[in-house]
Design a protein around this motif. Structure first.
Motif, PDB file in Angstrom:
ATOM      1  N   LYS A 287     -26.415 -42.223 -11.081  1.00 63.03           N
ATOM      2  CA  LYS A 287     -26.215 -42.903  -9.793  1.00 63.03           C
ATOM      3  C   LYS A 287     -27.561 -43.039  -9.060  1.00 63.03           C
ATOM      4  O   LYS A 287     -27.911 -44.089  -8.553  1.00 63.03           O
ATOM      5  CB  LYS A 287     -25.267 -42.052  -8.945  1.00 63.03           C
ATOM      6  CG  LYS A 287     -24.006 -42.754  -8.463  1.00 63.03           C
ATOM      7  CD  LYS A 287     -23.431 -41.943  -7.322  1.00 63.03           C
ATOM      8  CE  LYS A 287     -21.943 -41.923  -7.169  1.00 63.03           C
ATOM      9  NZ  LYS A 287     -21.085 -42.331  -8.160  1.00 63.03           N
ATOM     10  N   LEU A 288     -28.348 -41.945  -9.032  1.00 58.24           N
ATOM     11  CA  LEU A 288     -29.635 -41.958  -8.321  1.00 58.24           C
ATOM     12  C   LEU A 288     -30.580 -42.964  -8.965  1.00 58.24           C
ATOM     13  O   LEU A 288     -31.329 -43.654  -8.286  1.00 58.24           O
ATOM     14  CB  LEU A 288     -30.246 -40.549  -8.341  1.00 58.24           C
ATOM     15  CG  LEU A 288     -29.482 -39.496  -7.531  1.00 58.24           C
ATOM     16  CD1 LEU A 288     -30.056 -38.101  -7.762  1.00 58.24           C
ATOM     17  CD2 LEU A 288     -29.504 -39.839  -6.035  1.00 58.24           C
ATOM     18  N   ASP A 290     -29.569 -45.679 -10.633  1.00 51.99           N
ATOM     19  CA  ASP A 290     -29.028 -47.013 -10.268  1.00 51.99           C
ATOM     20  C   ASP A 290     -29.472 -47.389  -8.862  1.00 51.99           C
ATOM     21  O   ASP A 290     -29.846 -48.517  -8.585  1.00 51.99           O
ATOM     22  CB  ASP A 290     -27.487 -46.992 -10.337  1.00 51.99           C
ATOM     23  CG  ASP A 290     -27.024 -46.862 -11.794  1.00 51.99           C
ATOM     24  OD1 ASP A 290     -25.821 -46.596 -12.031  1.00 51.99           O
ATOM     25  OD2 ASP A 290     -27.909 -46.968 -12.671  1.00 51.99           O
ATOM     26  N   ASP A 291     -29.498 -46.367  -7.949  1.00 54.76           N
ATOM     27  CA  ASP A 291     -29.868 -46.656  -6.553  1.00 54.76           C
ATOM     28  C   ASP A 291     -31.376 -46.670  -6.372  1.00 54.76           C
ATOM     29  O   ASP A 291     -31.884 -46.671  -5.248  1.00 54.76           O
ATOM     30  CB  ASP A 291     -29.268 -45.599  -5.610  1.00 54.76           C
ATOM     31  CG  ASP A 291     -27.736 -45.656  -5.625  1.00 54.76           C
ATOM     32  OD1 ASP A 291     -27.092 -44.728  -5.112  1.00 54.76           O
ATOM     33  OD2 ASP A 291     -27.228 -46.631  -6.223  1.00 54.76           O
ATOM     34  N   HIS A 292     -32.166 -46.647  -7.469  1.00 54.88           N
ATOM     35  CA  HIS A 292     -33.644 -46.662  -7.419  1.00 54.88           C
ATOM     36  C   HIS A 292     -34.191 -45.521  -6.589  1.00 54.88           C
ATOM     37  O   HIS A 292     -35.253 -45.612  -5.975  1.00 54.88           O
ATOM     38  CB  HIS A 292     -34.151 -48.007  -6.861  1.00 54.88           C
ATOM     39  CG  HIS A 292     -33.650 -49.172  -7.634  1.00 54.88           C
ATOM     40  ND1 HIS A 292     -34.016 -49.404  -8.938  1.00 54.88           N
ATOM     41  CD2 HIS A 292     -32.750 -50.141  -7.317  1.00 54.88           C
ATOM     42  CE1 HIS A 292     -33.390 -50.478  -9.376  1.00 54.88           C
ATOM     43  NE2 HIS A 292     -32.625 -50.944  -8.414  1.00 54.88           N
ATOM     44  N   ILE A 293     -33.411 -44.416  -6.526  1.00 60.69           N
ATOM     45  CA  ILE A 293     -33.957 -43.251  -5.819  1.00 60.69           C
ATOM     46  C   ILE A 293     -34.820 -42.469  -6.794  1.00 60.69           C
ATOM     47  O   ILE A 293     -35.872 -41.921  -6.459  1.00 60.69           O
ATOM     48  CB  ILE A 293     -32.821 -42.399  -5.228  1.00 60.69           C
ATOM     49  CG1 ILE A 293     -32.117 -43.233  -4.126  1.00 60.69           C
ATOM     50  CG2 ILE A 293     -33.358 -41.089  -4.635  1.00 60.69           C
ATOM     51  CD1 ILE A 293     -30.861 -42.647  -3.593  1.00 60.69           C
TER      52      ILE A 293
END
Ligand SMILES: Cc1cc2nc3c(=O)[nH]c(=O)nc-3n(C[C@H](O)[C@H](O)[C@H](O)COP(=O)(O)OP(=O)(O)OC[C@H]3O[C@@H](n4cnc5c(N)ncnc54)[C@H](O)[C@@H]3O)c2cc1C
Length: 294
Positions: A287-288, A290-293
Protein backbone atom coordinates in the motif's frame (compact mmCIF):
# COMPACT_ATOMS: atom_id res chain seq x y z
CA UNK A 1 47.44 30.08 12.76
CA UNK A 2 44.52 29.33 10.44
CA UNK A 3 42.04 31.56 8.62
CA UNK A 4 38.52 30.14 8.47
CA UNK A 5 35.74 31.62 6.34
CA UNK A 6 32.21 30.63 7.42
CA UNK A 7 29.22 30.72 5.03
CA UNK A 8 26.16 31.78 7.00
CA UNK A 9 22.60 32.16 5.79
CA UNK A 10 19.56 34.01 7.09
CA UNK A 11 16.54 31.82 6.40
CA UNK A 12 12.79 32.22 6.63
CA UNK A 13 11.47 30.65 9.81
CA UNK A 14 9.85 27.75 7.95
CA UNK A 15 8.02 26.69 11.09
CA UNK A 16 6.09 29.90 10.76
CA UNK A 17 4.98 30.22 7.10
CA UNK A 18 1.69 32.22 6.79
CA UNK A 19 -0.12 34.15 4.00
CA UNK A 20 1.39 35.06 0.63
CA UNK A 21 5.07 33.98 0.59
CA UNK A 22 5.66 33.88 -3.15
CA UNK A 23 6.21 36.92 -5.39
CA UNK A 24 4.78 37.11 -8.93
CA UNK A 25 8.25 36.28 -10.35
CA UNK A 26 8.31 32.94 -8.49
CA UNK A 27 10.85 34.04 -5.88
CA UNK A 28 10.33 33.87 -2.13
CA UNK A 29 8.90 37.03 -0.52
CA UNK A 30 11.52 37.00 2.27
CA UNK A 31 10.36 40.36 3.62
CA UNK A 32 7.03 38.73 4.54
CA UNK A 33 8.60 35.96 6.61
CA UNK A 34 10.22 36.13 10.05
CA UNK A 35 13.93 35.49 9.50
CA UNK A 36 16.28 33.37 11.61
CA UNK A 37 19.95 32.29 11.57
CA UNK A 38 20.22 28.87 9.85
CA UNK A 39 21.09 26.66 12.84
CA UNK A 40 23.69 24.44 11.17
CA UNK A 41 25.55 27.61 10.15
CA UNK A 42 25.76 28.65 13.81
CA UNK A 43 27.30 25.23 14.52
CA UNK A 44 29.68 25.70 11.56
CA UNK A 45 30.75 29.03 13.09
CA UNK A 46 31.27 27.30 16.45
CA UNK A 47 33.60 24.73 14.82
CA UNK A 48 35.60 27.53 13.16
CA UNK A 49 35.90 29.34 16.53
CA UNK A 50 37.11 26.07 18.12
CA UNK A 51 39.90 25.87 15.48
CA UNK A 52 40.86 29.46 16.38
CA UNK A 53 40.77 28.66 20.13
CA UNK A 54 42.97 25.56 19.68
CA UNK A 55 45.37 26.59 16.87
CA UNK A 56 45.09 30.39 16.76
CA UNK A 57 44.14 32.41 13.69
CA UNK A 58 41.05 34.32 12.64
CA UNK A 59 37.42 33.74 11.67
CA UNK A 60 35.54 35.58 8.90
CA UNK A 61 31.79 35.13 8.38
CA UNK A 62 30.10 36.00 5.07
CA UNK A 63 26.50 35.97 3.91
CA UNK A 64 24.81 36.64 0.58
CA UNK A 65 21.36 38.08 1.15
CA UNK A 66 19.02 41.06 1.36
CA UNK A 67 19.96 44.09 3.54
CA UNK A 68 18.41 42.64 6.71
CA UNK A 69 20.80 39.66 6.52
CA UNK A 70 23.34 41.85 8.34
CA UNK A 71 21.38 40.87 11.49
CA UNK A 72 23.04 37.43 11.46
CA UNK A 73 26.46 39.00 10.82
CA UNK A 74 26.09 40.98 14.03
CA UNK A 75 25.32 37.69 15.82
CA UNK A 76 28.53 36.22 14.31
CA UNK A 77 30.47 39.14 15.85
CA UNK A 78 28.72 38.54 19.21
CA UNK A 79 29.92 34.89 19.10
CA UNK A 80 33.52 35.85 18.32
CA UNK A 81 33.98 36.21 14.56
CA UNK A 82 36.80 38.68 13.80
CA UNK A 83 35.48 40.01 10.48
CA UNK A 84 32.17 39.81 8.62
CA UNK A 85 31.12 40.63 5.04
CA UNK A 86 27.65 41.27 3.66
CA UNK A 87 27.35 40.24 -0.01
CA UNK A 88 24.33 42.17 -1.11
CA UNK A 89 23.07 43.64 -4.36
CA UNK A 90 19.64 43.63 -6.02
CA UNK A 91 21.27 41.79 -8.93
CA UNK A 92 22.01 38.80 -6.65
CA UNK A 93 18.33 38.34 -5.73
CA UNK A 94 16.36 35.22 -6.69
CA UNK A 95 19.50 33.09 -6.95
CA UNK A 96 19.34 29.30 -6.98
CA UNK A 97 22.22 27.26 -5.59
CA UNK A 98 24.27 27.51 -8.81
CA UNK A 99 24.17 31.32 -8.77
CA UNK A 100 24.57 31.48 -4.98
CA UNK A 101 27.69 29.28 -4.94
CA UNK A 102 29.17 31.25 -7.86
CA UNK A 103 28.86 34.59 -6.04
CA UNK A 104 30.10 33.09 -2.75
CA UNK A 105 33.15 31.59 -4.47
CA UNK A 106 34.00 34.95 -6.06
CA UNK A 107 33.67 36.68 -2.66
CA UNK A 108 35.91 34.04 -1.04
CA UNK A 109 38.53 34.55 -3.81
CA UNK A 110 38.40 38.32 -3.12
CA UNK A 111 38.83 37.83 0.65
CA UNK A 112 41.54 35.24 -0.12
CA UNK A 113 44.22 33.55 2.00
CA UNK A 114 41.99 30.97 3.71
CA UNK A 115 42.68 27.50 5.14
CA UNK A 116 39.12 26.41 5.89
CA UNK A 117 35.68 27.16 4.46
CA UNK A 118 32.93 26.11 6.86
CA UNK A 119 29.29 25.81 5.78
CA UNK A 120 26.16 24.30 7.28
CA UNK A 121 25.20 20.91 5.82
CA UNK A 122 21.83 22.35 4.74
CA UNK A 123 19.69 25.49 4.86
CA UNK A 124 16.17 24.91 6.21
CA UNK A 125 14.47 26.82 3.35
CA UNK A 126 15.97 25.53 0.07
CA UNK A 127 16.96 22.30 1.87
CA UNK A 128 19.22 21.33 -1.06
CA UNK A 129 22.58 20.93 0.76
CA UNK A 130 24.10 21.90 -2.60
CA UNK A 131 25.78 25.26 -1.89
CA UNK A 132 28.71 23.89 0.14
CA UNK A 133 29.87 21.25 -2.39
CA UNK A 134 29.15 23.60 -5.33
CA UNK A 135 31.30 26.33 -3.75
CA UNK A 136 34.19 23.87 -3.17
CA UNK A 137 33.98 22.79 -6.80
CA UNK A 138 34.15 26.40 -8.02
CA UNK A 139 37.18 27.07 -5.77
CA UNK A 140 38.83 23.83 -6.93
CA UNK A 141 39.41 22.66 -3.32
CA UNK A 142 38.64 19.34 -1.56
CA UNK A 143 35.47 19.03 0.49
CA UNK A 144 34.14 16.89 3.33
CA UNK A 145 30.43 16.87 4.17
CA UNK A 146 28.51 15.83 7.33
CA UNK A 147 31.51 16.88 9.45
CA UNK A 148 31.22 16.18 13.18
CA UNK A 149 34.71 17.12 14.42
CA UNK A 150 38.17 18.31 13.40
CA UNK A 151 40.50 15.86 15.13
CA UNK A 152 43.85 17.42 14.22
CA UNK A 153 45.58 19.84 11.84
CA UNK A 154 49.21 19.00 11.00
CA UNK A 155 51.59 19.39 8.03
CA UNK A 156 49.02 21.27 5.95
CA UNK A 157 46.39 18.55 6.39
CA UNK A 158 43.26 18.30 8.50
CA UNK A 159 42.06 15.05 10.08
CA UNK A 160 38.25 15.07 10.14
CA UNK A 161 35.54 12.87 11.64
CA UNK A 162 32.39 12.78 9.48
CA UNK A 163 29.04 11.12 9.97
CA UNK A 164 28.05 8.27 7.66
CA UNK A 165 25.06 5.96 7.74
CA UNK A 166 25.39 3.74 10.77
CA UNK A 167 28.62 5.25 12.02
CA UNK A 168 31.45 7.65 11.24
CA UNK A 169 34.48 7.92 9.03
CA UNK A 170 37.89 9.54 9.64
CA UNK A 171 39.17 11.35 6.55
CA UNK A 172 42.23 13.49 5.89
CA UNK A 173 42.21 16.51 3.59
CA UNK A 174 44.87 18.87 2.27
CA UNK A 175 44.26 22.52 3.17
CA UNK A 176 42.48 24.60 2.07
CA UNK A 177 39.38 22.44 2.46
CA UNK A 178 35.60 23.11 2.56
CA UNK A 179 33.65 21.39 5.34
CA UNK A 180 29.86 21.17 5.70
CA UNK A 181 28.87 20.75 9.33
CA UNK A 182 25.95 18.87 10.90
CA UNK A 183 23.89 20.28 13.77
CA UNK A 184 25.12 17.79 16.42
CA UNK A 185 28.79 18.64 15.80
CA UNK A 186 29.04 21.21 18.59
CA UNK A 187 27.07 23.25 21.12
CA UNK A 188 27.23 26.89 19.92
CA UNK A 189 28.80 29.20 22.53
CA UNK A 190 26.60 31.96 23.95
CA UNK A 191 27.04 35.56 22.83
CA UNK A 192 29.80 37.40 24.73
CA UNK A 193 28.07 40.32 26.48
CA UNK A 194 31.21 42.43 25.94
CA UNK A 195 30.99 41.79 22.18
CA UNK A 196 27.25 42.48 22.13
CA UNK A 197 27.94 45.91 23.67
CA UNK A 198 30.81 46.44 21.24
CA UNK A 199 29.03 45.44 18.01
CA UNK A 200 25.29 45.99 18.51
CA UNK A 201 25.62 49.26 16.61
CA UNK A 202 27.50 47.71 13.66
CA UNK A 203 25.94 48.60 10.29
CA UNK A 204 26.29 47.55 6.67
CA UNK A 205 26.18 49.92 3.70
CA UNK A 206 22.47 49.22 3.20
CA UNK A 207 21.76 49.84 6.90
CA UNK A 208 23.47 53.25 6.57
CA UNK A 209 21.60 54.03 3.34
CA UNK A 210 18.37 53.41 5.23
CA UNK A 211 19.52 55.90 7.92
CA UNK A 212 20.05 58.62 5.29
CA UNK A 213 16.62 58.06 3.67
CA UNK A 214 14.62 61.29 4.07
CA UNK A 215 17.46 62.97 5.97
CA UNK A 216 19.31 65.39 3.63
CA UNK A 217 21.76 66.31 6.41
CA UNK A 218 23.19 62.80 6.49
CA UNK A 219 25.77 61.88 3.81
CA UNK A 220 26.44 58.19 3.19
CA UNK A 221 30.22 58.63 2.68
CA UNK A 222 30.60 60.64 5.91
CA UNK A 223 28.54 58.07 7.82
CA UNK A 224 30.51 55.16 6.30
CA UNK A 225 33.79 56.81 7.25
CA UNK A 226 32.54 57.43 10.79
CA UNK A 227 31.44 53.78 11.23
CA UNK A 228 34.74 52.54 9.79
CA UNK A 229 36.59 54.75 12.29
CA UNK A 230 34.58 53.19 15.12
CA UNK A 231 35.18 49.68 13.66
CA UNK A 232 31.40 49.31 13.35
CA UNK A 233 31.14 49.18 9.56
CA UNK A 234 30.09 45.83 8.08
CA UNK A 235 31.95 45.70 4.73
CA UNK A 236 29.52 45.13 1.89
CA UNK A 237 30.43 43.46 -1.40
CA UNK A 238 28.25 44.39 -4.38
CA UNK A 239 28.53 43.67 -8.11
CA UNK A 240 30.91 46.66 -8.24
CA UNK A 241 33.31 44.90 -5.85
CA UNK A 242 33.22 41.36 -7.33
CA UNK A 243 34.35 40.41 -10.89
CA UNK A 244 31.13 38.49 -11.50
CA UNK A 245 29.60 37.61 -14.88
CA UNK A 246 26.14 39.26 -14.66
CA UNK A 247 24.56 36.43 -16.67
CA UNK A 248 25.57 33.95 -13.93
CA UNK A 249 24.00 35.73 -10.95
CA UNK A 250 20.50 36.25 -9.53
CA UNK A 251 17.42 35.12 -11.46
CA UNK A 252 19.32 35.36 -14.80
CA UNK A 253 21.97 32.90 -13.58
CA UNK A 254 19.48 30.48 -11.99
CA UNK A 255 18.22 27.56 -14.10
CA UNK A 256 16.15 26.41 -11.09
CA UNK A 257 12.94 28.30 -10.43
CA UNK A 258 10.99 27.61 -7.24
CA UNK A 259 7.48 26.94 -8.54
CA UNK A 260 5.46 27.09 -5.36
CA UNK A 261 5.88 26.98 -1.57
CA UNK A 262 3.09 26.07 0.78
CA UNK A 263 2.75 24.90 4.35
CA UNK A 264 1.79 21.22 4.50
CA UNK A 265 -0.08 20.35 7.69
CA UNK A 266 -0.13 16.57 8.22
CA UNK A 267 -3.56 15.77 9.71
CA UNK A 268 -4.61 12.33 11.03
CA UNK A 269 -6.97 10.62 8.40
CA UNK A 270 -8.96 7.38 8.63
CA UNK A 271 -7.39 4.54 10.59
CA UNK A 272 -6.97 0.92 9.52
CA UNK A 273 -5.99 -2.13 11.60
CA UNK A 274 -2.95 -4.00 10.22
CA UNK A 275 -2.66 -7.68 11.16
CA UNK A 276 0.73 -8.15 12.90
CA UNK A 277 1.49 -11.01 10.53
CA UNK A 278 3.92 -11.41 7.58
CA UNK A 279 0.88 -11.14 5.28
CA UNK A 280 -0.46 -8.03 7.09
CA UNK A 281 2.91 -6.22 7.00
CA UNK A 282 3.38 -7.28 3.36
CA UNK A 283 0.04 -5.75 2.40
CA UNK A 284 0.93 -2.55 4.30
CA UNK A 285 4.24 -2.19 2.42
CA UNK A 286 2.47 -2.74 -0.94
CA UNK A 287 0.00 0.00 0.00
CA UNK A 288 2.80 2.44 0.97
CA UNK A 289 4.57 1.73 -2.35
CA UNK A 290 1.30 2.26 -4.27
CA UNK A 291 0.87 5.59 -2.44
CA UNK A 292 4.48 6.58 -3.40
CA UNK A 293 5.31 6.90 0.28
CA UNK A 294 8.05 4.32 -0.22
C1 LIG B 1 11.46 26.11 -0.86
C2 LIG B 1 12.69 26.39 -1.69
C3 LIG B 1 13.13 25.41 -2.55
C4 LIG B 1 14.29 25.65 -3.31
N1 LIG B 1 14.72 24.67 -4.14
C5 LIG B 1 15.84 24.87 -4.84
C6 LIG B 1 16.36 23.84 -5.68
O1 LIG B 1 15.80 22.76 -5.80
N2 LIG B 1 17.49 24.10 -6.37
C7 LIG B 1 18.13 25.28 -6.30
O2 LIG B 1 19.16 25.45 -6.94
N3 LIG B 1 17.68 26.28 -5.51
C8 LIG B 1 16.56 26.09 -4.79
N4 LIG B 1 16.09 27.08 -3.99
C9 LIG B 1 16.83 28.34 -3.92
C10 LIG B 1 17.87 28.19 -2.84
O3 LIG B 1 17.26 28.25 -1.61
C11 LIG B 1 18.84 29.32 -2.88
O4 LIG B 1 19.61 29.19 -3.98
C12 LIG B 1 19.75 29.38 -1.70
O5 LIG B 1 20.50 30.54 -1.72
C13 LIG B 1 20.72 28.27 -1.50
O6 LIG B 1 20.21 27.00 -1.49
P1 LIG B 1 19.73 26.27 -0.16
O7 LIG B 1 18.81 27.15 0.58
O8 LIG B 1 19.25 24.94 -0.57
O9 LIG B 1 21.06 26.12 0.68
P2 LIG B 1 21.90 24.82 1.03
O10 LIG B 1 22.63 24.34 -0.16
O11 LIG B 1 21.05 23.80 1.74
O12 LIG B 1 22.91 25.53 2.05
C14 LIG B 1 23.99 24.82 2.56
C15 LIG B 1 24.91 25.81 3.23
O13 LIG B 1 25.45 26.73 2.28
C16 LIG B 1 25.61 28.02 2.89
N5 LIG B 1 24.73 28.98 2.19
C17 LIG B 1 23.60 28.75 1.47
N6 LIG B 1 23.08 29.91 1.00
C18 LIG B 1 23.91 30.91 1.45
C19 LIG B 1 23.92 32.33 1.31
N7 LIG B 1 22.97 32.97 0.62
N8 LIG B 1 24.92 33.03 1.95
C20 LIG B 1 25.90 32.38 2.64
N9 LIG B 1 25.94 31.03 2.81
C21 LIG B 1 24.97 30.31 2.21
C22 LIG B 1 25.17 27.87 4.35
O14 LIG B 1 26.28 27.52 5.13
C23 LIG B 1 24.21 26.69 4.27
O15 LIG B 1 24.07 25.97 5.46
C24 LIG B 1 14.97 26.88 -3.20
C25 LIG B 1 14.50 27.87 -2.33
C26 LIG B 1 13.39 27.63 -1.58
C27 LIG B 1 12.92 28.68 -0.63
Amino acid sequence: MFHSIVLVKQVPDTTNITGQVMKEDGTVNRAKLPAIFNFEDIVALELALKVKDKFGGKVTAITMGPPRASDILRECLYMGADTVYAISDRKFAGADTLATSYVLSEAIKKIGDYDFIFAGRQAIDGDTAQVGPQTAEKLGIPQATYVEEILDIKDGKAKIRKKIDGGFEIVEAKLPVLLTVIKGAAEPRPFSSKKVMQYKGAKSLMDLEKLTEGNPLLYIDTLKHEYEERNLFIPTLTTDDLPVDLTRIGIKGSPTKVYKIESVVLAGGNQERIEPTKKGIGELIDKLIDDHIF
